[in-house]
Motif scaffolding. Structure first.
Motif, PDB file in Angstrom:
ATOM      1  N   GLY A  70       0.816  -1.203   0.000  1.00  0.00           N
ATOM      2  CA  GLY A  70       0.000   0.000   0.000  1.00  0.00           C
ATOM      3  C   GLY A  70       0.854   1.260   0.000  1.00  0.00           C
ATOM      4  N   CYS A  71       1.938   1.258   0.769  1.00  0.00           N
ATOM      5  CA  CYS A  71       2.865   2.392   0.767  1.00  0.00           C
ATOM      6  C   CYS A  71       3.466   2.589  -0.626  1.00  0.00           C
ATOM      7  CB  CYS A  71       3.980   2.163   1.784  1.00  0.00           C
ATOM      8  SG  CYS A  71       3.475   2.188   3.512  1.00  0.00           S
ATOM      9  N   HIS A  72       3.798   1.485  -1.265  1.00  0.00           N
ATOM     10  CA  HIS A  72       4.383   1.546  -2.608  1.00  0.00           C
ATOM     11  C   HIS A  72       3.393   2.135  -3.604  1.00  0.00           C
ATOM     12  CE1 HIS A  72       6.668   0.441  -6.136  1.00  0.00           C
ATOM     13  NE2 HIS A  72       5.714  -0.372  -6.554  1.00  0.00           N
ATOM     14  N   VAL A  73       2.124   1.735  -3.522  1.00  0.00           N
ATOM     15  CA  VAL A  73       1.090   2.266  -4.415  1.00  0.00           C
ATOM     16  C   VAL A  73       0.917   3.766  -4.186  1.00  0.00           C
ATOM     17  CG1 VAL A  73      -1.389   2.236  -4.899  1.00  0.00           C
ATOM     18  CG2 VAL A  73      -0.119   0.095  -4.762  1.00  0.00           C
ATOM     19  N   ARG A  74       0.862   4.172  -2.940  1.00  0.00           N
ATOM     20  CA  ARG A  74       0.776   5.605  -2.626  1.00  0.00           C
ATOM     21  C   ARG A  74       1.908   6.378  -3.295  1.00  0.00           C
ATOM     22  NH1 ARG A  74       2.803   6.533   3.112  1.00  0.00           N
ATOM     23  NH2 ARG A  74       4.701   6.010   1.938  1.00  0.00           N
ATOM     24  N   ASP A  75       3.127   5.852  -3.175  1.00  0.00           N
ATOM     25  CA  ASP A  75       4.283   6.569  -3.705  1.00  0.00           C
ATOM     26  C   ASP A  75       4.324   6.541  -5.227  1.00  0.00           C
ATOM     27  OD1 ASP A  75       4.950   7.142  -1.133  1.00  0.00           O
ATOM     28  OD2 ASP A  75       6.562   5.669  -0.967  1.00  0.00           O
ATOM     29  N   MET A  76       3.821   5.458  -5.838  1.00  0.00           N
ATOM     30  CA  MET A  76       3.729   5.440  -7.298  1.00  0.00           C
ATOM     31  C   MET A  76       2.807   6.542  -7.788  1.00  0.00           C
ATOM     32  SD  MET A  76       3.774   1.544  -8.784  1.00  0.00           S
ATOM     33  CE  MET A  76       2.286   0.997  -7.936  1.00  0.00           C
ATOM     34  N   CYS A  77       1.679   6.744  -7.084  1.00  0.00           N
ATOM     35  CA  CYS A  77       0.743   7.798  -7.486  1.00  0.00           C
ATOM     36  C   CYS A  77       1.387   9.175  -7.350  1.00  0.00           C
ATOM     37  CB  CYS A  77      -0.521   7.729  -6.640  1.00  0.00           C
ATOM     38  SG  CYS A  77      -1.593   6.313  -7.003  1.00  0.00           S
ATOM     39  N   LEU A  78       2.164   9.377  -6.291  1.00  0.00           N
ATOM     40  CA  LEU A  78       2.837  10.656  -6.092  1.00  0.00           C
ATOM     41  C   LEU A  78       3.894  10.900  -7.165  1.00  0.00           C
ATOM     42  CD1 LEU A  78       3.288  10.559  -2.209  1.00  0.00           C
ATOM     43  CD2 LEU A  78       1.821  12.128  -3.489  1.00  0.00           C
ATOM     44  N   LEU A  79       4.692   9.893  -7.435  1.00  0.00           N
ATOM     45  CA  LEU A  79       5.817  10.067  -8.352  1.00  0.00           C
ATOM     46  C   LEU A  79       5.395  10.106  -9.813  1.00  0.00           C
ATOM     47  CD1 LEU A  79       8.420   7.739  -6.597  1.00  0.00           C
ATOM     48  CD2 LEU A  79       8.433  10.233  -6.690  1.00  0.00           C
ATOM     49  N   PHE A  80       4.196   9.594 -10.122  1.00  0.00           N
ATOM     50  CA  PHE A  80       3.764   9.595 -11.518  1.00  0.00           C
ATOM     51  C   PHE A  80       3.577  11.016 -12.035  1.00  0.00           C
ATOM     52  CE2 PHE A  80       0.933   8.534 -15.141  1.00  0.00           C
ATOM     53  CZ  PHE A  80       1.707   7.531 -15.711  1.00  0.00           C
ATOM     54  N   HIS A  81       3.343  11.965 -11.145  1.00  0.00           N
ATOM     55  CA  HIS A  81       3.258  13.366 -11.563  1.00  0.00           C
ATOM     56  C   HIS A  81       4.573  13.816 -12.210  1.00  0.00           C
ATOM     57  CE1 HIS A  81      -0.641  14.455  -9.834  1.00  0.00           C
ATOM     58  NE2 HIS A  81      -0.316  13.714  -8.800  1.00  0.00           N
ATOM     59  N   LEU A  82       5.699  13.354 -11.669  1.00  0.00           N
ATOM     60  CA  LEU A  82       6.992  13.721 -12.241  1.00  0.00           C
ATOM     61  C   LEU A  82       7.138  13.161 -13.650  1.00  0.00           C
ATOM     62  CD1 LEU A  82       9.339  13.130  -9.163  1.00  0.00           C
ATOM     63  CD2 LEU A  82       8.272  15.256  -9.922  1.00  0.00           C
ATOM     64  N   HIS A  83       6.632  11.947 -13.847  1.00  0.00           N
ATOM     65  CA  HIS A  83       6.680  11.327 -15.175  1.00  0.00           C
ATOM     66  C   HIS A  83       5.833  12.131 -16.156  1.00  0.00           C
ATOM     67  CE1 HIS A  83       7.003   7.172 -17.352  1.00  0.00           C
ATOM     68  NE2 HIS A  83       7.397   8.175 -18.102  1.00  0.00           N
ATOM     69  N   LEU A  84       4.649  12.514 -15.710  1.00  0.00           N
ATOM     70  CA  LEU A  84       3.788  13.329 -16.572  1.00  0.00           C
ATOM     71  C   LEU A  84       4.434  14.680 -16.869  1.00  0.00           C
ATOM     72  CD1 LEU A  84       0.261  12.621 -15.040  1.00  0.00           C
ATOM     73  CD2 LEU A  84       1.152  11.803 -17.231  1.00  0.00           C
ATOM     74  N   ASP A  85       5.061  15.281 -15.864  1.00  0.00           N
ATOM     75  CA  ASP A  85       5.745  16.553 -16.085  1.00  0.00           C
ATOM     76  C   ASP A  85       6.779  16.424 -17.202  1.00  0.00           C
ATOM     77  OD1 ASP A  85       4.311  17.729 -14.069  1.00  0.00           O
ATOM     78  OD2 ASP A  85       5.927  17.622 -12.586  1.00  0.00           O
ATOM     79  N   ALA A  86       7.572  15.355 -17.142  1.00  0.00           N
ATOM     80  CA  ALA A  86       8.641  15.167 -18.115  1.00  0.00           C
ATOM     81  C   ALA A  86       8.097  15.002 -19.525  1.00  0.00           C
ATOM     82  CB  ALA A  86       9.495  13.958 -17.727  1.00  0.00           C
ATOM     83  N   ILE A  87       6.965  14.332 -19.661  1.00  0.00           N
ATOM     84  CA  ILE A  87       6.403  14.084 -20.990  1.00  0.00           C
ATOM     85  C   ILE A  87       5.647  15.299 -21.514  1.00  0.00           C
ATOM     86  CG2 ILE A  87       4.778  12.674 -22.303  1.00  0.00           C
ATOM     87  CD1 ILE A  87       5.403  10.350 -20.453  1.00  0.00           C
ATOM     88  N   LEU A  88       4.788  15.866 -20.672  1.00  0.00           N
ATOM     89  CA  LEU A  88       3.889  16.913 -21.143  1.00  0.00           C
ATOM     90  C   LEU A  88       4.570  18.266 -21.305  1.00  0.00           C
ATOM     91  CD1 LEU A  88       0.705  15.980 -19.102  1.00  0.00           C
ATOM     92  CD2 LEU A  88       1.241  15.413 -21.473  1.00  0.00           C
ATOM     93  N   THR A  89       5.617  18.530 -20.537  1.00  0.00           N
ATOM     94  CA  THR A  89       6.329  19.805 -20.690  1.00  0.00           C
ATOM     95  C   THR A  89       7.420  19.719 -21.741  1.00  0.00           C
ATOM     96  OG1 THR A  89       7.962  19.308 -18.970  1.00  0.00           O
ATOM     97  CG2 THR A  89       5.895  20.354 -18.272  1.00  0.00           C
ATOM     98  N   ARG A  90       7.761  18.493 -22.139  1.00  0.00           N
ATOM     99  CA  ARG A  90       8.815  18.253 -23.141  1.00  0.00           C
ATOM    100  C   ARG A  90      10.176  18.725 -22.655  1.00  0.00           C
ATOM    101  NH1 ARG A  90       6.566  14.552 -25.775  1.00  0.00           N
ATOM    102  NH2 ARG A  90       8.027  14.816 -27.502  1.00  0.00           N
TER     103      ARG A  90
END
Length: 206
Positions: A70-90
């Motif tokens: 459950g802790c891992h899932v929580r952190d995946m949700c938090l860190l996925f924003h960084l992945h989206l930032d990298a893709i969407l901001t180019r």
């Protein structure tokens, strides 16, 4: 019909394979249903983490406990924003960025914090997971068709789009839930409460 991503190669990126172990089927989830699917999975996780019987799970086993998953899932949700930032901001970050003051509270429980997963309090993790998943679901719900089709500029394969990575994230979350319920069931069965746990499993999967 499932919306699929375009690519310069002329075909859609490969979806995550159907998982026989957890029952996840990526192709059955439309893009406009992804945010709600994430919310549903988060709700299932919260019910598991708030179950008082979770405390019976024996620590020190080779696999992660339900709490650790459950802790891992929580952190995946938090860190996925960084992945989206990298893709969407180019503009792929060269190094992990420092959270802003507004993000500080959300990121304080990401990997690297002083606390260890097994030492966290399940109900607190349930609350944090719910907030993290809702923030991510809100962002995913606002994505445009072009956003879903954006590929990761750090990778050579243009088929690796936001759609592709998000479906893999959903599979990871659903798979971890299935494994957590299965492992917790096995632990309780060894403790003589297998019947109650099997009923709980049917509730999560039905």
């Amino acid at each position: 019909m499932t919306a699929r991503s375009r690519s310069p190669l002329g075909h859609a990126p490969p979806p995550p394979p159907d998982c026989r172990r957890c029952g996840f089927t990526s192709d059955l989830i439309r893009q406009d249903a992804i945010a709600d699917t994430l919310r549903q999975c988060a709700g299932d996780w919260q019910r598991l983490l708030r179950d008082p019987r979770l405390s019976r799970r024996r620590a020190g086993t080779p696999s992660w406990s339900p709490l650790e998953r459950g802790c891992h899932v929580r952190d995946m949700c938090l860190l996925f924003h960084l992945h989206l930032d990298a893709i969407l901001t180019r503009h792929p970050p060269i190094a992990p960025r420092t959270p802003t003051a507004a993000e500080g509270e959300a990121y304080e429980d990401c990997p690297g914090s002083a606390r260890r997963y097994q030492d966290e309090e399940p109900r607190q993790v349930a609350e944090e997971l719910g907030r993290a998943a809702e923030a991510l679901a809100h962002r995913l719900a606002a994505l445009t068709a072009d956003d879903w089709d954006r590929d990761d500029p750090r990778l050579a394969d243009p088929r690796l789009t936001v759609d592709f990575f998000t479906r893999h994230l959903l599979h990871d979350i659903a798979h971890d839930l299935a494994e957590a319920v299965r492992d917790d069931s096995a632990a309780e069965a060894r403790g003589g409460n297998g019947g109650a746990t099997q009923q709980r499993m049917r509730g999560f999967h039905g």
